[in-house]
Enzyme design. Sequence first.
Site, PDB file in Angstrom:
ATOM      1  N   GLN A 119      65.964  33.617  17.546  1.00  0.00           N
ATOM      2  CA  GLN A 119      65.499  32.470  18.125  1.00  0.00           C
ATOM      3  C   GLN A 119      65.308  31.268  16.875  1.00  0.00           C
ATOM      4  O   GLN A 119      65.433  31.646  15.551  1.00  0.00           O
ATOM      5  CB  GLN A 119      64.237  32.439  18.655  1.00  0.00           C
ATOM      6  CG  GLN A 119      63.171  33.093  17.936  1.00  0.00           C
ATOM      7  CD  GLN A 119      61.718  33.654  18.547  1.00  0.00           C
ATOM      8  OE1 GLN A 119      62.173  34.271  19.711  1.00  0.00           O
ATOM      9  NE2 GLN A 119      60.925  33.136  18.384  1.00  0.00           N
ATOM     10  N   SER A 164      70.363  35.772  22.328  1.00  0.00           N
ATOM     11  CA  SER A 164      70.176  37.429  22.451  1.00  0.00           C
ATOM     12  C   SER A 164      69.816  38.142  21.209  1.00  0.00           C
ATOM     13  O   SER A 164      69.119  39.009  21.199  1.00  0.00           O
ATOM     14  CB  SER A 164      71.568  37.817  22.760  1.00  0.00           C
ATOM     15  OG  SER A 164      72.593  37.595  22.001  1.00  0.00           O
ATOM     16  N   ASP A 199      82.115  32.745  19.968  1.00  0.00           N
ATOM     17  CA  ASP A 199      81.064  32.675  20.796  1.00  0.00           C
ATOM     18  C   ASP A 199      80.990  31.101  21.002  1.00  0.00           C
ATOM     19  O   ASP A 199      80.051  30.483  21.001  1.00  0.00           O
ATOM     20  CB  ASP A 199      79.631  32.863  20.216  1.00  0.00           C
ATOM     21  CG  ASP A 199      78.624  33.483  21.262  1.00  0.00           C
ATOM     22  OD1 ASP A 199      78.957  33.557  22.598  1.00  0.00           O
ATOM     23  OD2 ASP A 199      77.548  33.727  20.795  1.00  0.00           O
TER      24      ASP A 199
END
Length: 437
Positions: free
Chosen positions: A197, A194, A349
């Site tokens: 990359q 999100s 996460d």
Amino acid sequence: MHSLRRLPVLLARHRLVSGFQSQQQSTLAVAAPLQKVAVGVKYLFGAGVALWASQSETVMENARLAYLIPTRLARDIATAASIVADYKVSLRSVPGDNLDAYEEQLHACHQRSADKLLNLCFDNGGIYVKLGQHIGQLDHLLPEEYVKTMKAHLLDKCPVSPWFEIRRTITEDLGAPPEQLFKQFEPTPIASASLAQVHVAYGHDGRKLAVKVQHYGLRESCAADVATIEFLVRAVKVMFPDFDYMWLVDEIKHNLPLELDFMHEISNAVRCRQNLNSPKSTVAKRVHIPEVYPNLTSHRVLTMEFIDGVQVTDKQGLQRLGVSPRNLAQLVSETFNEMIFIHGDVHCDPHAANMLVRRDPGGSSQLVLLDHGLYRQIDDDFRREYAALWQALILADKQGIKQHAESMNAGDAYPLFAAMLTMRPWDQVGCDSLTEL
């Protein structure tokens, strides 16, 4: 797992004695205020355009926000109105005494709405992708159509930034284009998330590297996202006073700047590596944190060692490595428990795309932890209460569960809190039978 998705129903069964009829009436009652949403559109658009000047310090950022905020608001409102209308029209058309037809239509509405929400996440990007990823982790609370759709498309298949934007970010932050900084730099990313990359590169000394590059303009678009979400949350609160999600906005405002600063991620990664390699660690040498190269790192570019490994959910890959899924699950559990209860760090996460398994140079299997952008550090009092809560959960001590959950601000929702932590319905959590452990 099916019962877990009905967890709130199980916890409040005495409130649902009216059965199917009350469920249908409740669904239509939620959809009924569609006209209120339409009335709020004019207010939201005007407020959204007016807000942009307060979100940024530069003229260029202000101009970008002036476009982004109304555009995002328009998409949000159109998507929300379409979803509400779909539920209202589709469910109202089902005969009141046909439960099977109602369930079939409800599942179809869930899937159509999940697809619309996914398209909104892709169109708006930024925080919306992050929120979609979060929805993909809520399989114990939300309809499975939402969870499966988000999980299948947003965990490691996010939108990709074009090469010229990646090159621009690296040049602006590191002072030279990638073809000068690296011996070789692959323009096609191997993964996209999100916020950034990842590209494969090779240093001038031949080292294989993983270069994480933030999506260009993300700071500006995220400022617009925060403004948009805050206005939507406030508007929802005005139209539906019982729905107050300002806590979500406050969390985003606090955490997003941290995630957008890769220097903060480095500090988390270094601390995690030191903790898990310390003498008191029980997972030392069994868990690896990739090395970072500071001279090729900035607030928007993070260069680290490349890890050849397989994801923890890749059964065939684990079989090729000769890694037992049972032993791996035990290691994952030990690692995160140690981080929380011993070191006071919560990796925020920890989904499957952020964990790899590899063979170290000595041939032993290793768990590799990625993405240290967002951590939450907890104090000793919280850790003690949390540890005591888990002890009560293991022993099926209902009074202990209630006491320690309430001390963590769960209040009367402690059965739901316990069920979320254990992924079991409350009637199993409180059962002292060994068959339920």
